[in-house]
Design a protein around this motif. Structure first.
Motif, PDB file in Angstrom:
ATOM      1  N   LEU A   1       0.821  -1.213   0.000  1.00  0.00           N
ATOM      2  CA  LEU A   1       0.000   0.000   0.000  1.00  0.00           C
ATOM      3  C   LEU A   1       0.857   1.266   0.000  1.00  0.00           C
ATOM      4  O   LEU A   1       0.524   2.249  -0.682  1.00  0.00           O
TER       5      LEU A   1
ATOM      6  N   GLN B   1     -12.855  -1.824  -1.857  1.00  0.00           N
ATOM      7  CA  GLN B   1     -12.344  -1.532  -0.515  1.00  0.00           C
ATOM      8  C   GLN B   1     -10.824  -1.392  -0.507  1.00  0.00           C
ATOM      9  O   GLN B   1     -10.278  -0.490   0.146  1.00  0.00           O
ATOM     10  N   ASP B   2     -10.134  -2.262  -1.247  1.00  0.00           N
ATOM     11  CA  ASP B   2      -8.669  -2.181  -1.304  1.00  0.00           C
ATOM     12  C   ASP B   2      -8.211  -0.861  -1.916  1.00  0.00           C
ATOM     13  O   ASP B   2      -7.291  -0.210  -1.407  1.00  0.00           O
TER      14      ASP B   2
ATOM     15  N   ARG C   1      -8.235   2.311   0.174  1.00  0.00           N
ATOM     16  CA  ARG C   1      -7.139   2.472   1.142  1.00  0.00           C
ATOM     17  C   ARG C   1      -5.995   3.313   0.582  1.00  0.00           C
ATOM     18  O   ARG C   1      -5.157   3.805   1.340  1.00  0.00           O
TER      19      ARG C   1
END
Length: 534
Positions: free
Chosen positions: A348, A385-386, A389
């Motif tokens: 991320l 959702q990923d 982030r």
């Protein structure tokens, strides 16, 4: 006297059983399907349900070693390739007969290929053979025959291509090139698919629409000892959950539609049932396409960032671990798969850094299209959702499959597409099948399947050069070339490869043999020719 009588009965039973085994097959297996078989015409059938049934009734010039992706001669006894890589000469195996008793001749192969090419047949496999010399003129009605298909004598056939194509032998192993007898096609017309006659291991015994399809062993089959059962009965119209209950009662040997999702955890946690599960790899990749023509996905750093932002392990868990996470475009079974390639690791922080370098430190908004059948909406939500982030706001459009395909094939309409339910399963085990239909410049057209709209002319030229490498001694170099080609595509990141699906099949305890029979990568879903009773 009683003991002696029993001995005589036992001897008689042994002799009968030995006779049955000598004939090459015994017993009946039962396979369940929810939906009826649409057709058993090899030129027309193109879905997973009828794929292996057609392969059981018909044969092609070539086939694959059971449970593998390795080609071998089949109806052809041998073949040779010209030095320029354009002409293939096949010598047919002697003694092969159609189910109606007539001997196979080379003219039957020519007729069958021309029938697939003929627009009146409406074969979905027509495009695979347009590279044969004279095929386009035949299709356009400018010629009465395909000049590149020549019968040299009753057992010898020569096929000449417009240009070399190293995947052509694989295309000849497709159902669309399986051989049919002209007299039976003309006898039944459009109903030939309901009255199939081939040279295969099984022949059609009975078909009651909506109820059952019964195949019986072909006693004249040219492969010694095959098939290994007397009959295969396909029970039609069984809901997968009902079929599972009948399997537990011993009334079904194979679940044609697979293990019902609601029963999967039950099966895998039961030692008894788990021992009956066959697991195998598929020539499959599920992926997200990133439209390289739509901002900000036209920025390579953005595409690379999105590749690093998806937790693929989590998505695999969503589908009960029925897949392996993907780091590249090609599936593991495909020649050219790079075992040492790591792809884009889940990171991320690195994804955020790349977005900032691309000029999007706060992310951006985009749209993801997905098929609306389970589990695809859940997978799309996990992707949403990923990406949130790393600041990417994704609007989901979960729609009917046909609507998604239309949007994806319309220029500028679908920024991102989750391919689930429509993901690529290779038509044949050659790496060019993962390039030309879905990643080449020729496929980046309205209505095409290159939903990333990715076009690299240099790679097109490289793929053409690799496909011209047709001689056996060139194949290792060709595979290495395709391995490099797909690594180069991953540098441009027009896809986010998500996972490679595995196939899980539940078989009864009375069926023998290795898992590869029941999860054959080519004879999907099952290689019925190899199935046997213990």
């Amino acid at each position: 006297m009683k003991f002696a009588g029993l001995r005589r009965i036992g001897l008689l039973a042994t002799l009968v059983l030995a006779s049955v085994w000598a004939q090459g097959g015994r017993g009946t297996i039962y396979v369940s399907f929810k939906d009826d078989i649409s057709t058993l015409d090899p030129a027309i059938g193109y879905d997973w349900q009828n794929w292996s049934i057609i392969k059981s009734i018909f044969d092609g010039l070539l086939d694959y070693e059971p449970g593998t992706t390795r080609l071998k001669p089949h109806l052809a006894d041998k073949y040779s390739i010209s030095k320029d890589g354009r002409s293939y000469t096949f010598v047919l195996r002697g003694g092969v007969r159609f189910h109606n008793g007539r001997p196979l001749v080379a003219q039957d192969v020519k007729y069958s290929l021309e029938r697939t090419l003929n627009p009146k047949t409406q074969s979905p496999g027509q495009s695979f053979y347009l590279g044969i010399e004279g095929a386009k003129a035949f299709v356009e009605g400018k010629a009465k025959e395909v000049t590149g298909i020549k019968v040299l004598d009753q057992r010898t056939l020569q096929i000449t291509l417009e240009r070399p194509d190293a995947s052509f032998l694989h295309k000849l192993a497709l159902n669309f090139a399986h051989v049919v007898p002209r007299e039976e096609v003309e006898r039944w017309g459009a109903d030939f698919g309901k009255h199939p006659v081939g040279t295969g291991a099984f022949k059609l015994k009975e078909w009651r629409l909506g109820q059952r399809v019964v195949l019986e062993r072909n006693p004249q089959y040219f492969v010694a000892g095959r098939p290994r059962v007397q009959e295969v009965v396909f029970l039609i119209g069984l809901d997968p959950n009902v079929a599972f209950l009948r399997f537990q009662r011993g009334e079904v040997d194979l679940l044609g539609d697979g293990i019902p999702p609601a029963r999967f955890n039950e099966v895998m946690s039961s030692p008894k049932l788990r021992s009956l599960v066959a697991i195998g790899e598929q020539l499959h990749t599920g992926y997200v396409t990133l439209n390289v023509k739509v901002a900000p996905l036209d920025n390579i750093k953005v595409r690379q960032a999105l590749n690093m932002a998806i937790d693929k392990q989590k998505i695999v868990r969503l589908i009960n671990n029925r897949a392996t996470p993907a780091v590249q475009i090609l599936p593991p079974l495909m020649p050219g798969y790079a075992k040492d390639y790591a792809g884009y690791p889940y990171n991320l922080e690195k994804a955020k850094q790349l977005l900032a370098e691309a000029g999007f430190p706060n992310g951006f908004s985009t749209v993801l299209y997905a098929n609306n059948t389970d589990p695809n909406p859940r997978i799309a939500q996990a992707i949403q959702q990923d990406l949130a982030r790393v600041g990417v706001k994704v609007e989901l459009k979960t729609l009917a499959q046909s609507t998604v395909i239309e949007a994806a094939g319309t220029p500028g309409q679908a920024p991102m597409v989750w391919s689930g339910g429509m993901a690529w399963i290779a038509d044949y085990p050659d790496p060019n099948n993962f390039y030309w239909p879905i990643l080449s410049c020729a496929a980046a057209v309205p209505g095409g399947w290159n939903w990333a709209w990715y076009c690299n002319q240099d790679l097109d030229r490289k793929a053409q050069a690799l496909d011209a490498m047709v001689q056996p001694q060139e194949q290792a170099a060709r595979v290495a070339g395709y391995r490099d080609l797909f690594k180069r595509i991953m540098e441009d990141a027009p896809w986010i490869p998500i996972f490679h699906e595995k196939r899980f099949t539940l078989r009864s305890a009375r069926l023998g043999g290795p898992d590869s029979i029941y999860v054959d990568p080519i004879h999907i879903p099952v290689n019925y020719e190899e199935v046997y009773l213990k």
